[in-house]
Motif scaffolding. Structure first.
Motif, PDB file in Angstrom:
ATOM      1  N   GLU A   1      56.128  88.431 179.997  1.00  9.89           N
ATOM      2  CA  GLU A   1      55.191  87.483 180.624  1.00  9.89           C
ATOM      3  C   GLU A   1      55.613  86.036 180.339  1.00  9.89           C
ATOM      4  O   GLU A   1      55.533  85.175 181.214  1.00  9.89           O
ATOM      5  CB  GLU A   1      53.760  87.731 180.138  1.00  9.89           C
ATOM      6  CG  GLU A   1      53.195  89.106 180.477  1.00  9.89           C
ATOM      7  CD  GLU A   1      52.898  89.325 181.960  1.00  9.89           C
ATOM      8  OE1 GLU A   1      52.866  88.355 182.727  1.00  9.89           O
ATOM      9  OE2 GLU A   1      52.717  90.504 182.347  1.00  9.89           O
TER      10      GLU A   1
ATOM     11  N   GLU B   1      51.104  82.983 183.937  1.00 10.93           N
ATOM     12  CA  GLU B   1      51.956  83.943 183.218  1.00 10.93           C
ATOM     13  C   GLU B   1      51.849  83.737 181.711  1.00 10.93           C
ATOM     14  O   GLU B   1      51.815  84.697 180.937  1.00 10.93           O
ATOM     15  CB  GLU B   1      53.411  83.816 183.676  1.00 10.93           C
ATOM     16  CG  GLU B   1      53.644  84.100 185.150  1.00 10.93           C
ATOM     17  CD  GLU B   1      53.137  85.458 185.610  1.00 10.93           C
ATOM     18  OE1 GLU B   1      52.871  86.331 184.773  1.00 10.93           O
ATOM     19  OE2 GLU B   1      52.988  85.646 186.823  1.00 10.93           O
TER      20      GLU B   1
ATOM     21  N   HIS C   1      48.819  85.446 180.684  1.00  7.19           N
ATOM     22  CA  HIS C   1      49.020  86.901 180.604  1.00  7.19           C
ATOM     23  C   HIS C   1      49.667  87.264 179.265  1.00  7.19           C
ATOM     24  O   HIS C   1      49.258  88.212 178.605  1.00  7.19           O
ATOM     25  CB  HIS C   1      49.920  87.398 181.745  1.00  7.19           C
ATOM     26  CG  HIS C   1      49.320  87.221 183.101  1.00  7.19           C
ATOM     27  ND1 HIS C   1      50.048  87.356 184.260  1.00  7.19           N
ATOM     28  CD2 HIS C   1      48.050  86.910 183.497  1.00  7.19           C
ATOM     29  CE1 HIS C   1      49.253  87.135 185.305  1.00  7.19           C
ATOM     30  NE2 HIS C   1      48.048  86.859 184.865  1.00  7.19           N
TER      31      HIS C   1
ATOM     32  N   VAL D   1      57.475  93.212 187.672  1.00  5.49           N
ATOM     33  CA  VAL D   1      56.397  93.157 186.663  1.00  5.49           C
ATOM     34  C   VAL D   1      55.377  94.275 186.909  1.00  5.49           C
ATOM     35  O   VAL D   1      54.902  94.911 185.971  1.00  5.49           O
ATOM     36  CB  VAL D   1      55.711  91.774 186.627  1.00  5.49           C
ATOM     37  CG1 VAL D   1      54.497  91.774 185.699  1.00  5.49           C
ATOM     38  CG2 VAL D   1      56.696  90.694 186.182  1.00  5.49           C
TER      39      VAL D   1
ATOM     40  N   GLN E   1      48.345  92.388 189.511  1.00  8.29           N
ATOM     41  CA  GLN E   1      49.676  92.528 190.123  1.00  8.29           C
ATOM     42  C   GLN E   1      49.587  92.743 191.627  1.00  8.29           C
ATOM     43  O   GLN E   1      50.430  92.253 192.383  1.00  8.29           O
ATOM     44  CB  GLN E   1      50.465  93.669 189.462  1.00  8.29           C
ATOM     45  CG  GLN E   1      51.075  93.300 188.122  1.00  8.29           C
ATOM     46  CD  GLN E   1      51.827  91.983 188.159  1.00  8.29           C
ATOM     47  OE1 GLN E   1      51.477  91.045 187.440  1.00  8.29           O
ATOM     48  NE2 GLN E   1      52.845  91.868 188.997  1.00  8.29           N
TER      49      GLN E   1
HETATM   50 MG    MG Z   1      51.980  88.185 184.764  1.00  5.94          MG
END
Ligand code: MG
Length: 171
Positions: free
Chosen positions: A17, A50, A53, A97, A127
């Protein structure tokens, strides 16, 4: 305690991430240099998401008394030859991902780690949204990217994106 494989995959995901954040910063950098500040803004916010995350995986491991191991973050090594290159790399990365999240989910499922499966549910949905956003960008670019006036308007549209914290909050 987590199963070893699940714990390793969750740890790795922190790194993946943060790498995603790095990759999107590189894309932000590309568009800054191009003078397309709206596109640059969109990718900067993507990078911030990100990072969020990564922190969620980090917090989840700590909350469950699982040791965290931080590895080196890889250098973004993609060479972008044109705007569309960036957009397509973004979609390919999100698909990758998604596969990583699914792999962790499968490992958790195998050992009946319901807590981790529930934690990952948010990421499975996220996602799906990330892939849709990346595909929408490509579609718009295909439609409007070759016309400077339309590209200018698309750039203005992307400039309006604002950062919002993730809806998943871990104490
Ligand atoms: Mg992500």
């Amino acid at each position: 305690m987590f199963n070893k494989k699940v714990a390793d995959l969750l740890n790795d995901q922190i790194n993946k991430e943060f790498y995603s954040a790095y990759l999107y910063l590189d894309m932000n950098n590309y568009f800054e240099a191009r003078g397309l500040d709206g596109f640059a803004n969109w990718y900067k916010i993507q990078a911030m998401e990100e990072r969020d995350h990564a922190m969620l995986f980090y917090q989840y491991l700590q909350n469950n008394d699982c040791p965290v191991t931080l590895g080196a973050i890889a250098k973004p090594d993609k060479e972008f030859k044109c705007d569309m290159d960036v957009l397509k790399a973004g979609l390919a990365h999100e698909e990758y991902v998604t596969s990583l999240i699914h792999d962790i989910y499968a490992a958790a499922y195998e050992v009946k780690d319901f807590r981790t499966m529930q934690f990952l549910d948010w990421f499975v949905k996220e996602q799906g949204e990330e892939e849709t956003n990346a595909r929408d960008m490509i579609t718009k670019m295909e439609l409007f990217g070759n016309d400077p006036k339309s590209l200018y308007m698309l750039n203005q549209e992307l400039a309006t994106r604002v950062y919002t914290a993730p809806s998943l909050v871990l104490d």
